[in-house]
Scaffold this motif. Structure first.
Motif: not given
Length: 369
Positions: A222, A173-174, A183, A181, A176, A186-187
């Motif tokens: 989220r 999950e991305n 990512p 924020f 916070r 995505w990383d």
């Protein structure tokens, strides 16, 4: 699992949850225990009957419980001994005799593990600072860069265990963290794509209380995460597109040497598997490397070192920590060209390669063996 790109998770079946008395033994009440319902569809679709799955961050054994219910053999590795003990008791109560829980570091445990068909896990989340469990836990990494480096090392170290054609599915999950924020999903996808073929994703949606979002407020509830689906398989490059690129590169840098499987393909050798990249050997010279990176950038290539973006001005730093960089270009029409530029090969030095190379269509190529 159907062909939807999302999976809606509405509730947990009571009989599959971690028992309250086991959850109570965890200092944090097992608040990070996942859902069995989250894992079952992926096991059903991506782990063949008779196959073996691995969860390298086993936690409380949720993935193993799902494997038990789907009739697959599962292996879970958990760094925290107490948590591994809870997972093992959970398996014992369920009669899950084909499920194995190991306590310890996953990289150290890898040497004793069998080949696996599916690697399925939830990534430990960066920023969950639980010092009571020790700094060795990934989520206790003090910096995000350190966390990503450890994630990279895990999936690099586990790749030899995954059968050819097997799947690696990672829930992430991305985040916070404070006002930032992060990512993370995505990383992690970028890290996976460095070692595996990233083939698809699913979005996992959780039914949570919905409230109106005031105007101009960004932060949502989220209630989703990503299932990143990768596969251990060679990506198909466009051989002719790659040949055109190598010819242009050889015209600009005449002393590069093509070796590896692409060199064998150039010689017309019958290969069991077509090349998934072009291997080049070049001098270990910083100025030359910077010029090469600039050339690739001008030709529309993305440059990376171990999955991290690399620009020409960063070559001196990168050269101290890696022996190659990767240049990749995907055209809008679908042709893929991947070139690994190596300047320090463990088995073949550049001077030796240059002395042995033959010129083939304007390209220096290692001779056919």
């Amino acid at each position: 699992m159907d062909n939807n790109s999302w999976l809606l998770l509405q509730e947990q079946e009571a009989g599959h949850r971690l028992a309250p008395d086991l959850a109570a033994r965890d200092p944090f009440g097992a608040r990070d225990c996942g859902w069995v319902e989250q894992m079952r569809p992926f096991i059903r679709q991506f782990c063949p009957e008779g196959g073996v799955l691995l969860d390298p961050f086993c936690g409380f054994g949720t993935t193993l419980m799902a494997a038990h219910l789907e009739g697959r053999r599962g292996i879970g590795v958990e760094l925290e001994p107490a948590r591994a003990g809870i997972a093992q008791e959970r398996m014992d109560r369920a009669g899950a005799v084909r499920q194995t829980v190991l306590a310890g570091d996953i990289i150290k445990a890898a040497a004793q593990l069998p080949p696996i068909d599916l690697l399925l896990t939830n990534i430990p989340y960066f920023g969950c600072r639980w010092p009571e469990e020790g700094e060795a836990q990934l989520y206790n990494s003090t910096t995000y860069a350190e966390f990503l480096e450890q994630i990279y090392l895990v999936f690099k170290g586990l790749k030899p265990l995954v059968r050819e054609g097997g799947y690696v599915i990672v829930m992430a999950e991305n985040l916070r963290i404070g006002q930032h924020f992060v990512p993370m999903a995505w990383d992690v996808a970028r890290i996976l794509s460095e070692r595996y073929d990233l083939v698809d994703e699913r979005i996992l949606l959780y039914e949570r209380a919905r409230q109106p979002l005031p105007a101009l407020q960004v932060q949502s509830n989220r209630a989703h995460e990503y299932a990143l689906i990768a596969r251990k398989q060679a990506r198909a490059i466009d051989l002719q597109e790659s040949l055109s690129c190598v010819r242009a590169l050889a015209a600009a840098f005449p002393d590069i040497v093509v070796y590896g499987s692409y060199a064998h393909w150039l010689h017309g050798e019958a290969l069991e598997r077509l090349p998934s990249d072009v291997d080049l050997l070049v001098p270990d010279d910083l100025e030359q490397l910077k010029k090469l990176v600039c050339w690739f950038e001008a030709q529309g290539f993305q440059i990376a070192r171990w999955g991290a973006p690399l620009a020409s001005h960063a070559v001196p730093l990168a050269a101290n920590a890696a022996h190659y960089f990767r240049a990749q270009r995907l055209r809008a029409s679908g042709e893929l060209c991947v070139i690994d530029v190596c300047f320090e090969d463990a088995q073949l030095s550049y001077p030796a390669a240059l002395s042995q190379a033959i010129t083939f269509g304007g390209i220096k190529v290692m001779p056919f063996r």
